[in-house]
Design a protein around this motif. Structure first.
Motif, short mmCIF file in Angstrom:
data_model
loop_
_atom_site.label_atom_id
_atom_site.label_comp_id
_atom_site.label_asym_id
_atom_site.label_seq_id
_atom_site.Cartn_x
_atom_site.Cartn_y
_atom_site.Cartn_z
N PRO A 287 0.91 -1.12 -0.17
CA PRO A 287 0.02 -0.15 0.05
C PRO A 287 0.80 1.39 -0.07
CG PRO A 287 -0.01 -1.06 2.15
CD PRO A 287 0.79 -1.96 1.11
N GLU A 288 0.47 2.11 -0.65
CA GLU A 288 1.11 3.57 -0.81
C GLU A 288 0.99 4.24 0.67
OE1 GLU A 288 0.66 7.81 -3.23
OE2 GLU A 288 -0.75 6.03 -3.70
N VAL A 289 -0.03 4.14 1.39
CA VAL A 289 -0.49 4.60 2.45
C VAL A 289 -0.90 3.90 3.39
CG1 VAL A 289 -1.39 6.80 3.50
CG2 VAL A 289 -0.91 6.77 1.23
N LYS A 290 -0.47 4.17 4.73
CA LYS A 290 -1.20 3.39 5.83
C LYS A 290 -1.89 4.41 6.91
CE LYS A 290 1.42 -1.01 5.80
NZ LYS A 290 2.06 -2.01 6.62
N ASP A 291 -2.87 4.44 7.27
CA ASP A 291 -3.53 5.70 8.09
C ASP A 291 -4.18 5.00 9.27
OD1 ASP A 291 -5.71 7.53 9.05
OD2 ASP A 291 -4.56 8.98 7.46
#
Ligand SMILES: Cc1cc2nc3c(=O)[nH]c(=O)nc-3n(C[C@H](O)[C@H](O)[C@H](O)COP(=O)(O)OP(=O)(O)OC[C@H]3O[C@@H](n4cnc5c(N)ncnc54)[C@H](O)[C@@H]3O)c2cc1C
Length: 546
Positions: A287-291
């Motif tokens: 994944p590009e981002v983890k939030d």
């Protein structure tokens, strides 16, 4: 094998030299626990060292052991005390009661380490011909008695087949995003190999560090982020098994209407239908981002409604974890070193994890904020989520120190439809609390029963219960048995499954027929009898022995 077993606790969780999980807060937390549980000061209850424990005499004849040594290699057939004790049981609270007390009354006669599917097949077929029980073993982190090294009635001994030398990523079909992997690979080794090529399986159970691919598939495990990456039965594409009847390879199509799919039988087979030697699994790009962030709700029911809506609008999330007020209270107390109010308030914390490309994550976050707000939730920012993410594998390290202080802690889980989530939650908490009270060491001691929702679906959610209590010393096993039975009865009576992701093993077997029904049980038994007529594969787990 990527892990040196001698550096692991044979009778507890994780590395022998792991730092104290409570760090500088330790004294304050033990003080708080003593007061909270009504046992002040807490006793000292260390485990018995292996050097003082007598293991049961091996039953297996030396002829059989020699034959195994010739089939594999002498150094891959182990009979020393450490190997036998390490593989005697799994990692449930119940298992640890026996191991820590030095009651190692069941242990494998030998532990074998195959390195190929051919070896697995040869050994399984040999065991069938010699009536020797064969217990498939990955990381040994089962919490349902899934790896207890026990021979069935009339069998001449028990051998544990440890799969952790079969630990290679074999290939990746980059077009299909499917990897072929040997079953004995540990979680971190698998993710390192995949992530080096830009992929992830995304399966992170809390036991990730010390559990294996085969051990995830066999009991249908669920990782923290199963809402995005799926549970084991959802991401397994195909599997290869060594059985007494020969090698069994399941279909590997993206989908098929050619009758029931064999992989659905393998996922959940718990080592009783064959030894998984390798599997194909679905991958994702990293994944590009983890939030990860937190929300707070004024009461549990509001959080449950918000979670249901998040799942039913199909909002892409990796994880939503809603703690009830007791769990919120307990973790606040641990976090603050016991500086907290005396009793739980009504509020609950929800953690929402989003993973994917930036645009999808941004959009999902805004929708999450809107839905939670509608249900009375308040956005708390990233702090809580990021802290949970950074320490998500730490909590299991608290169980051994608690047991060193005369405190028990166990977990169990289920799944039910949305309309039943709160009634089941309340019924199970009440059943556990009453059973703990009935089996308390003294009238004025107290326990804590808490729960969270995770692994949710459009139609319902899993519920995960944790209970911590003062041990009834010298009656610890009876105490646990009574509480476990009360909880399992309450789950079944309240319309929940006996397990969402821990599996059946030995511990849940008495409750299985109530949900499968007599015909379902007969189908399971018929498959077992066909594939393993001598019943040598993991006897007594999932399916009762003859
Ligand atoms: C602290 C802790 C946290 C946990 N957290 C989670 C969690 O978040 N999610 C979750 O799903 N579970 C969790 N569990 C339970 C456990 O970790 C899982 O069931 C895990 O999938 C077991 O993997 P393992 O490699 O340790 O398997 P083992 O414990 O070795 O075996 C589990 C079962 O699978 C069978 N098996 C193992 N390997 C094979 C094989 N190659 N072929 C055939 N059968 C095989 C065994 O016979 C046994 O029946 C947790 C356990 C602990 C102790």
């Amino acid at each position: 094998m990527s892990i040196d077993r001698l550096k692991l606790r044979w009778n507890g969780w994780g590395w022998v030299d792991a730092p104290d999980v409570l760090g500088e807060k330790a004294d304050a937390v033990w003080d708080w626990m003593g007061k909270t549980f009504g046992v002040d000061p807490l006793p000292s209850t260390p485990p018995k060292p292996l050097s003082e424990i007598e293991l049961p005499q091996p039953k297996l004849s030396s002829v059989v052991v020699d034959r195994l040594r010739r089939m594999l290699a002498p150094d891959r057939v182990k009979t020393d005390d450490y190997e036998r004790a390490f593989h005697a049981r799994g990692q449930s609270y119940h298992d640890l009661l026996y191991l820590r007390a030095g009651r190692v009354d069941t242990a494998p006669d030998a532990v074998i380490y195959p390195i190929s599917a051919d070896e697995c097949l040869a050994v399984v077929q040999f065991a069938a011909s010699e009536h020797v029980a064969m217990i498939p073993y990955g990381g040994g982190s089962s919490v349902v008695g899934g790896v207890t090294a026990q021979a069935g009635r009339g069998q001449s001994g028990a051998v544990t087949m440890d799969m952790t030398l079969m630990d290679q990523l074999l290939d990746i079909d980059e077009e299909a995003l499917v990897a072929r992997v040997q079953a004995g690979i540990y979680g971190p080794q698998l993710e390192d190999a995949l992530q080096a090529r830009g992929y992830t399986l995304g399966h992170y159970p809390q036991s990730f560090e010390f559990s294996t691919l085969g051990g995830w598939i066999a009991p249908r495990s669920a990782g923290h982020q199963s809402n995005r990456y799926g549970t084991a039965e959802e991401w397994v594409v195909s599997a290869r098994l060594a059985t007494p009847k020969g090698m069994w390879t399941t279909e590997g199509f993206p989908n098929s209407a050619a009758g029931p799919q064999m992989r659905d039988i393998v996922a959940g087979s718990e080592g009783a239908l064959g030894v998984i030697t390798e599997a194909e699994v679905r991958l994702h790009h990293m994944p590009e981002v983890k939030d990860y962030r937190g929300y707070v709700f004024p009461e549990f029911a509001a959080g449950v409604s918000a979670l249901r809506e998040i799942m039913q609008v199909g909002l892409p999330n990796a994880m939503v974890r809603l703690s009830d007020p007791d769990e919120t209270f307990f973790y606040n107390a641990l976090d603050s070193g016991g500086v907290t109010t005396d009793s739980p308030a009504h509020f609950c914390i929800m953690l929402v994890g989003l993973e994917g490309d930036q645009t999808t994550v941004d959009c999902a976050r805004e929708q999450t904020k809107a839905i939670t707000k509608e249900h009375g939730g308040m956005h708390m920012g990233e702090g809580l989520g990021e802290k949970w993410y950074a320490t998500r594998f730490d909590t299991p390290y608290l169980r051994d120190p608690m047991m060193d202080h005369g405190l028990g802690v166990d977990t169990l889980e289920t799944c039910t439809r949305w309309s039943n989530v709160i009634p089941l939650h309340d019924a199970v908490c009440e059943a556990i609390t009453k059973a703990l009270d009935r089996n308390a060491p003294a009238p004025d001691t107290r326990s804590i029963v808490m729960s969270h929702l995770s692994h949710s679906y459009a139609d319902g959610s899993s519920l995960y219960f944790t209970f911590a209590f003062p041990q009834n010393l010298d009656r610890e096993v009876q105490q646990w048995t009574a509480v476990k039975a009360a909880a399992s009865d309450a789950i079944t009576a309240s319309g929940g499954t006996i397990s969402h992701h821990h599996g059946v093993g030995t511990d849940h077997l008495p409750w299985l027929e109530q949900e499968k029904g007599p015909v379902g049980m007969a189908v399971l038994k018929a498959i077992k009898d066909e594939v393993d007529p001598a019943s040598i594969l993991n006897p007594g787990k999932l399916i009762a022995g003859p």
